[in-house]
Design an enzyme around this catalytic site. Structure first.
Site, PDB file in Angstrom:
ATOM      1  N   GLU A  54       0.793  -1.225   0.000  1.00 49.14           N
ATOM      2  CA  GLU A  54       0.000   0.000   0.000  1.00 49.14           C
ATOM      3  C   GLU A  54       0.829   1.281   0.000  1.00 49.14           C
ATOM      4  O   GLU A  54       1.806   1.404   0.738  1.00 49.14           O
ATOM      5  CB  GLU A  54      -0.904  -0.009   1.226  1.00 49.14           C
ATOM      6  CG  GLU A  54      -1.968   1.062   1.221  1.00 49.14           C
ATOM      7  CD  GLU A  54      -3.124   0.674   2.106  1.00 49.14           C
ATOM      8  OE1 GLU A  54      -4.085   0.090   1.563  1.00 49.14           O
ATOM      9  OE2 GLU A  54      -3.057   0.915   3.320  1.00 49.14           O
ATOM     10  N   LYS A  56       0.641   4.707   1.316  1.00 44.57           N
ATOM     11  CA  LYS A  56      -0.138   5.259   2.426  1.00 44.57           C
ATOM     12  C   LYS A  56       0.681   6.309   3.162  1.00 44.57           C
ATOM     13  O   LYS A  56       1.694   5.989   3.783  1.00 44.57           O
ATOM     14  CB  LYS A  56      -0.527   4.114   3.373  1.00 44.57           C
ATOM     15  CG  LYS A  56      -1.366   4.495   4.565  1.00 44.57           C
ATOM     16  CD  LYS A  56      -1.695   3.238   5.365  1.00 44.57           C
ATOM     17  CE  LYS A  56      -2.620   3.540   6.524  1.00 44.57           C
ATOM     18  NZ  LYS A  56      -2.955   2.296   7.279  1.00 44.57           N
ATOM     19  N   LYS A 116      -8.033   2.240  -2.879  1.00 44.53           N
ATOM     20  CA  LYS A 116      -8.493   2.053  -1.510  1.00 44.53           C
ATOM     21  C   LYS A 116      -9.057   3.373  -1.015  1.00 44.53           C
ATOM     22  O   LYS A 116      -8.346   4.362  -0.901  1.00 44.53           O
ATOM     23  CB  LYS A 116      -7.364   1.580  -0.603  1.00 44.53           C
ATOM     24  CG  LYS A 116      -7.862   1.101   0.745  1.00 44.53           C
ATOM     25  CD  LYS A 116      -6.743   0.552   1.589  1.00 44.53           C
ATOM     26  CE  LYS A 116      -7.310   0.021   2.904  1.00 44.53           C
ATOM     27  NZ  LYS A 116      -6.224  -0.270   3.868  1.00 44.53           N
ATOM     28  N   GLU A 165     -14.342  -5.715   2.329  1.00 45.97           N
ATOM     29  CA  GLU A 165     -13.707  -5.691   3.653  1.00 45.97           C
ATOM     30  C   GLU A 165     -14.725  -5.877   4.767  1.00 45.97           C
ATOM     31  O   GLU A 165     -15.775  -5.235   4.787  1.00 45.97           O
ATOM     32  CB  GLU A 165     -12.973  -4.368   3.834  1.00 45.97           C
ATOM     33  CG  GLU A 165     -12.267  -4.229   5.174  1.00 45.97           C
ATOM     34  CD  GLU A 165     -11.510  -2.918   5.267  1.00 45.97           C
ATOM     35  OE1 GLU A 165     -10.507  -2.772   4.549  1.00 45.97           O
ATOM     36  OE2 GLU A 165     -11.946  -2.046   6.046  1.00 45.97           O
ATOM     37  N   ASN A 186     -10.291  -6.946   8.116  1.00 46.65           N
ATOM     38  CA  ASN A 186      -9.515  -5.845   8.666  1.00 46.65           C
ATOM     39  C   ASN A 186      -9.490  -5.967  10.189  1.00 46.65           C
ATOM     40  O   ASN A 186     -10.530  -5.899  10.844  1.00 46.65           O
ATOM     41  CB  ASN A 186     -10.111  -4.499   8.257  1.00 46.65           C
ATOM     42  CG  ASN A 186      -9.183  -3.338   8.549  1.00 46.65           C
ATOM     43  OD1 ASN A 186      -8.221  -3.460   9.294  1.00 46.65           O
ATOM     44  ND2 ASN A 186      -9.469  -2.200   7.948  1.00 46.65           N
ATOM     45  N   GLU A 216      -5.771  -7.984   6.764  1.00 48.50           N
ATOM     46  CA  GLU A 216      -5.467  -6.559   6.681  1.00 48.50           C
ATOM     47  C   GLU A 216      -5.213  -5.980   8.073  1.00 48.50           C
ATOM     48  O   GLU A 216      -5.888  -6.343   9.030  1.00 48.50           O
ATOM     49  CB  GLU A 216      -6.634  -5.793   6.058  1.00 48.50           C
ATOM     50  CG  GLU A 216      -7.106  -6.290   4.711  1.00 48.50           C
ATOM     51  CD  GLU A 216      -8.314  -5.505   4.232  1.00 48.50           C
ATOM     52  OE1 GLU A 216      -8.472  -4.337   4.623  1.00 48.50           O
ATOM     53  OE2 GLU A 216      -9.127  -6.068   3.489  1.00 48.50           O
ATOM     54  N   SER A 217      -4.254  -5.062   8.150  1.00 44.88           N
ATOM     55  CA  SER A 217      -3.929  -4.271   9.353  1.00 44.88           C
ATOM     56  C   SER A 217      -3.178  -5.100  10.399  1.00 44.88           C
ATOM     57  O   SER A 217      -3.385  -6.300  10.535  1.00 44.88           O
ATOM     58  CB  SER A 217      -5.180  -3.653   9.984  1.00 44.88           C
ATOM     59  OG  SER A 217      -5.756  -2.692   9.125  1.00 44.88           O
TER      60      SER A 217
END
Length: 260
Positions: A54, A56, A116, A165, A186, A216-217
């Site tokens: 990503e 970000k 995203k 998600e 997530n 995710e995360s």
């Protein structure tokens, strides 16, 4: 008002501004000038872990993460490290992103690119495709059932892949019910911004094995990837750990190809 509600309110305000300068008819006309969507699913279904890397700059929970002055250069490093896809955050207020970042990344790499953002209206799906995105993110927590299905179907009609998600049991059931092929769990609760490190392991069994499961995360390195792969993940989406790493190419490579 939750953090998610606040973000979506800002997204809607920014969307109204963009719509006033770029009517939907202009976006539809621009679709003829972009390459056909790239399919990420063969890479994401391949043996071993895949990385969605990503671009970000900032997050609501951590603030500024990295001064990314050249998103295209970062994307090239991700691609060189073997990223299966590149995620570009385009939300402006909380994440410091913009559609121009996505366009720059699309022009720089051949791998599939994900927009995203917090998509809540069909206009944003058209925006994504017109900017060259191959995938879009739909966050179940931000959408009612009718809107979720409408945006999912619209993206698929445009030839795009949809990363749906989820954060809890009910959202996972909703994602599965619309036929989501790519389901991301997530670990960060978007209403409180808290991380639940056990979220993926708890929700992954609710997702049929013929779907691709994405963690995710909260992923900081290969150890986290290995854990999620053992829980059923075929891919991981990683932002903070990569943008803060001095060698993002090597960091992506270290997270790629891990098997249970």
């Amino acid at each position: 008002m939750s953090v998610l509600d606040d973000i979506v309110a800002g997204v809607r305000a920014d969307l109204a501004r963009r719509r006033s300068t770029a009517p939907e008819a202009d976006l539809r006309a621009a679709l003829g000038d972009v390459d056909p969507p790239r399919d990420p699913m063969p890479a994401l279904r391949a043996p071993g872990s895949s990385v969605i890397a990503e671009v970000k700059r900032r997050s609501p929970s951590k603030g500024d993460l990295a001064a990314i002055t050249d998103p295209a250069a970062l994307a090239r490093q991700y691609a060189a490290g073997g990223a299966a896809a590149i995620s570009v955050l385009t939300e402006e207020r909380r994440f410091g992103g913009r559609l121009e970042d996505l366009r720059a990344v699309r022009a720089a790499v051949d791998v599939p690119v994900l927009r995203k953002d917090f998509l809540v209206e069909p206009y944003q799906v058209l925006e994504a495709r017109a900017a060259g995105a191959d995938l879009v993110l739909l966050i179940v927590a931000a959408l009612d059932d009718d809107t979720l299905r409408r945006l999912h179907d619209q993206a698929r009609e445009l030839g795009m892949t949809v990363l749906v998600e989820v954060h809890d049991h009910a959202e996972t059931d909703r994602a599965v019910a619309i036929g989501a092929e790519l389901v991301g769990v997530n670990a960060r609760n978007l209403k409180t911004l808290e991380i639940d490190p056990d979220a993926f392991g708890r929700l992954a069994p609710l997702i049929p094995d013929d779907r691709v499961k994405v963690a995710e995360s909260g992923i900081s390195g290969p150890v986290d990837v290995e854990r999620h792969v053992s829980e059923g993940a075929r891919a991981v989406l990683v932002g903070e750990a990569l943008v803060k790493d001095g060698d993002p190419e090597s960091a992506v490579r270290a997270m790629t190809g891990i098997t249970a």
